[in-house]
Scaffold this motif. Structure first.
Motif, PDB file in Angstrom:
ATOM      1  N   GLY A   1       0.803  -1.215   0.000  1.00 47.08           N
ATOM      2  CA  GLY A   1       0.000   0.000   0.000  1.00 47.08           C
ATOM      3  C   GLY A   1       0.829   1.255   0.000  1.00 47.08           C
ATOM      4  N   ASP A   2       0.122   2.356  -0.237  1.00 49.14           N
ATOM      5  CA  ASP A   2       0.781   3.654  -0.359  1.00 49.14           C
ATOM      6  C   ASP A   2       0.366   4.643   0.727  1.00 49.14           C
ATOM      7  N   GLY A   3      -0.281   4.151   1.781  1.00 56.62           N
ATOM      8  CA  GLY A   3      -0.749   5.039   2.840  1.00 56.62           C
ATOM      9  C   GLY A   3      -2.215   5.395   2.693  1.00 56.62           C
ATOM     10  N   GLN A   4      -2.764   5.242   1.509  1.00 58.49           N
ATOM     11  CA  GLN A   4      -4.174   5.511   1.255  1.00 58.49           C
ATOM     12  C   GLN A   4      -4.912   4.250   0.816  1.00 58.49           C
ATOM     13  N   HIS A   5      -4.303   3.517  -0.097  1.00 58.72           N
ATOM     14  CA  HIS A   5      -4.896   2.305  -0.657  1.00 58.72           C
ATOM     15  C   HIS A   5      -4.015   1.113  -0.306  1.00 58.72           C
ATOM     16  N   PHE A   6      -4.656   0.048   0.182  1.00 58.74           N
ATOM     17  CA  PHE A   6      -3.900  -1.120   0.611  1.00 58.74           C
ATOM     18  C   PHE A   6      -4.484  -2.376  -0.023  1.00 58.74           C
TER      19      PHE A   6
END
Length: 80
Positions: A24-29
């Motif tokens: 994930g990127d911190g928003q979408h996992f």
């Protein structure tokens, strides 16, 4: 900000004997969760178990989580 490691730890604390991979990127996992706790459960029930473990974090901290869940037997059948 929530990290993939945070989510991994929360799931591992709530579901015994599971294997968890999170990207994930911190928003979408995206999570892959393998656990004997999923044996005999359909996909919806498996996902509900993960959501139950994450609880209010799904509303407050995790904005988007896609997941693939399976029992060890299902995983073995997929990986041959």
């Amino acid at each position: 900000m929530v990290t993939p490691e945070d989510i991994k730890g929360w799931i591992e604390q709530g579901i015994d004997d599971c294997t968890v991979e999170i990207e994930g990127d911190g928003q979408h996992f995206y999570a892959t969760v393998i656990s004997p706790a999923f044996s005999g459960k359909n996909r919806v029930q498996q996902h509900q178990l993960v959501y139950q473990v994450l609880g209010d974090r799904m509303k407050e901290q995790i904005h988007a989580l896609s997941m693939q869940t399976m029992s060890p037997e299902e995983h073995a059948a997929r990986t041959g």
